[in-house]
Design a protein around this motif. Sequence first.
Motif, mmCIF file in Angstrom:
data_model
loop_
_atom_site.group_PDB
_atom_site.id
_atom_site.type_symbol
_atom_site.label_atom_id
_atom_site.label_comp_id
_atom_site.label_asym_id
_atom_site.label_seq_id
_atom_site.Cartn_x
_atom_site.Cartn_y
_atom_site.Cartn_z
ATOM 1 N N ILE A 1 19.065 39.722 23.698
ATOM 2 C CA ILE A 1 17.893 39.747 22.817
ATOM 3 C C ILE A 1 16.963 40.904 23.218
ATOM 4 O O ILE A 1 16.453 41.620 22.347
ATOM 5 C CB ILE A 1 17.161 38.386 22.862
ATOM 6 N N ILE A 2 16.753 41.091 24.517
ATOM 7 C CA ILE A 2 15.868 42.183 24.958
ATOM 8 C C ILE A 2 16.420 43.520 24.472
ATOM 9 O O ILE A 2 15.701 44.350 23.907
ATOM 10 C CB ILE A 2 15.721 42.176 26.498
ATOM 11 N N GLN A 3 17.714 43.717 24.663
ATOM 12 C CA GLN A 3 18.335 44.972 24.236
ATOM 13 C C GLN A 3 18.229 45.148 22.725
ATOM 14 O O GLN A 3 17.906 46.244 22.246
ATOM 15 C CB GLN A 3 19.811 45.010 24.660
ATOM 16 N N SER A 4 18.497 44.078 21.990
ATOM 17 C CA SER A 4 18.474 44.215 20.527
ATOM 18 C C SER A 4 17.059 44.399 20.006
ATOM 19 O O SER A 4 16.839 45.164 19.070
ATOM 20 C CB SER A 4 19.143 43.004 19.874
ATOM 21 N N GLY B 1 20.201 37.570 15.154
ATOM 22 C CA GLY B 1 20.990 36.340 15.134
ATOM 23 C C GLY B 1 22.478 36.637 15.031
ATOM 24 O O GLY B 1 23.297 36.046 15.738
ATOM 25 N N ASN B 2 22.811 37.587 14.170
ATOM 26 C CA ASN B 2 24.219 37.955 14.003
ATOM 27 C C ASN B 2 24.787 38.525 15.295
ATOM 28 O O ASN B 2 25.923 38.231 15.669
ATOM 29 C CB ASN B 2 24.355 39.008 12.898
ATOM 30 N N MET C 1 21.678 31.663 29.881
ATOM 31 C CA MET C 1 20.288 31.978 29.543
ATOM 32 C C MET C 1 19.995 33.463 29.819
ATOM 33 O O MET C 1 19.357 34.142 29.009
ATOM 34 C CB MET C 1 19.343 31.094 30.340
ATOM 35 N N MET C 2 20.513 33.938 30.931
ATOM 36 C CA MET C 2 20.274 35.354 31.271
ATOM 37 C C MET C 2 21.018 36.277 30.310
ATOM 38 O O MET C 2 20.482 37.300 29.881
ATOM 39 C CB MET C 2 20.700 35.626 32.712
ATOM 40 N N GLY D 1 17.895 30.523 25.088
ATOM 41 C CA GLY D 1 17.380 31.576 25.977
ATOM 42 C C GLY D 1 16.970 32.797 25.186
ATOM 43 O O GLY D 1 15.899 33.368 25.400
ATOM 44 N N GLY D 2 17.826 33.166 24.256
ATOM 45 C CA GLY D 2 17.534 34.314 23.389
ATOM 46 C C GLY D 2 16.284 34.084 22.574
ATOM 47 O O GLY D 2 15.438 34.975 22.443
ATOM 48 N N TYR D 3 16.138 32.857 22.065
ATOM 49 C CA TYR D 3 14.963 32.544 21.251
ATOM 50 C C TYR D 3 13.683 32.632 22.091
ATOM 51 O O TYR D 3 12.684 33.224 21.657
ATOM 52 C CB TYR D 3 15.091 31.151 20.644
#
Lengths: 228, 264
Positions: free
Chosen positions: B78-81, B95-96, B71-72, B176-178
């Motif tokens: 995701i935060i970075q992207s 997503g990719n 999850m982390m 987690g990313g979502y």
Amino acid sequence: MVKFEKNEIRVGLFILIPGIILLIFTTLKLGYSIASSTIDIYLKIDSLTSVKKGTPVKIKGYTIGRVVELKPVYKPTLHFLATMRIEREIELYENCSAVILNQNVIGDPAIEIKNPEKKGEALINHDIIEGIEYVNLEAVLQDVHLLLSTLTGTVNMFKDITIDSRNNLRVLVSDLSVSVRKLKEILDDSQKDIVTLLSSFRQTSEVMTEISKEFKKNPMKFLFEGKK
Amino acid sequence: MNLNLKLASLVGKKVISYWEGIVNFRDFCVSIIRSFHSMKYLRFRSIYRVIINQTKFTGIDTLPFIILISMMIGGTIIIQSITQFPKFGIEGFIGNLLVIVVARELGPLATGLIVITRSGSAIAAEIATQTQNKEILSLEIMGIDPMLYIVFPRIIAAVISLFSLMILFDVVAFFGGYIISQMTVSIPIDVFFQTLLDAFSLNDLIATLLKSVSYGILIPIICCYYGLKPTSKFEVPIYVSKAVTRTLFTIFIINALISVFFYL
């Protein structure tokens, strides 16, 4: 009945859950669906003025589905996703175009889908396509209204220019008449001066004639007269 | 000259030592394969309990760590992207990125690392202790093949555990990313997972399964190999440490090889 221990059940679930996830993923990836004979395709639209629930989705005029849901998406900018429930048998491709048209003068909209000439990958459930054109009666009326207002503005501007020009012409003509009058006065004054000038010339010529005669008769006397 | 000779002998000693290690490990693997001949004498119920216990220890007990870490990791990616991708105008590729980073590489590798540090070291220490307590010798005296009774159930348990853990790691990382992505960008859940599904190919799935199977075989084999090595109880920590480091090293090499084979 076979009795299972707690650990056995845990291990069983630990194997089964990822196995089911893997099975579902593989099934979806291979394009199979346990759902009905329709697929849901999202249409991305900027405004809700024309598309509504129940709007037919057509291909070459043949109805292949309907809009079943409209969802707002707030970020990054407000837009909407219209869920089009389409027959699974119809083959649509990822680079197809979706044009929102008016069916009649009242303005009932329809989404006309056109498949591309060069076919890409087939659309699958929950794919997104973009409404590339958006035409409705209200928009046409707005355009006509805009055109008429622009035309009115142009005519008014032309009228203003014409009125300004007329005033300028009037001023120009009056200025011209004044100028002609002044020229006439100058010419009138000049005529008097010319007569005087000509008579003065005549007198001068007479004096010169007398001098020449005298000079011819007695040149020496003329030259030395008054020297002594 | 004397120094050169010393250096050469030192290098030679090291090379011979490594070579002997490789040959010994090969012999160990061959002995495991040979022990399959006596599989017909093995009752499944005798190793069933071991498999269940090992799967519970390696898989189920590791699950909270895996969920937390995945999850982390998913959230961090995701935060970075989300913060960096809009600068390049490629925010549609989140997503990719998740698939490439988490599913292809980080998921199997992180799962392997957690299993090695937690279960690999435990397997090595357990078998080393059993060896010192003459338990392995007792099995051999009773005519029970220790490869079948000790190593084989651990291989099965590790394969099952790593397979399940890798899939759960990916799924939790995606969720987690979502959840993290919802804080900044509003993406419908079906659209997000459809993007993931599109980005995730069957090739990725096969690579992940191959990694889980190869890690599941290699981790217990290397750890059992070093667990059977100690000749005194003072050597136990040395060989446990060796088991962990060598398994880590092997896992990184296998991961790189599979990635090269599938994606290059």
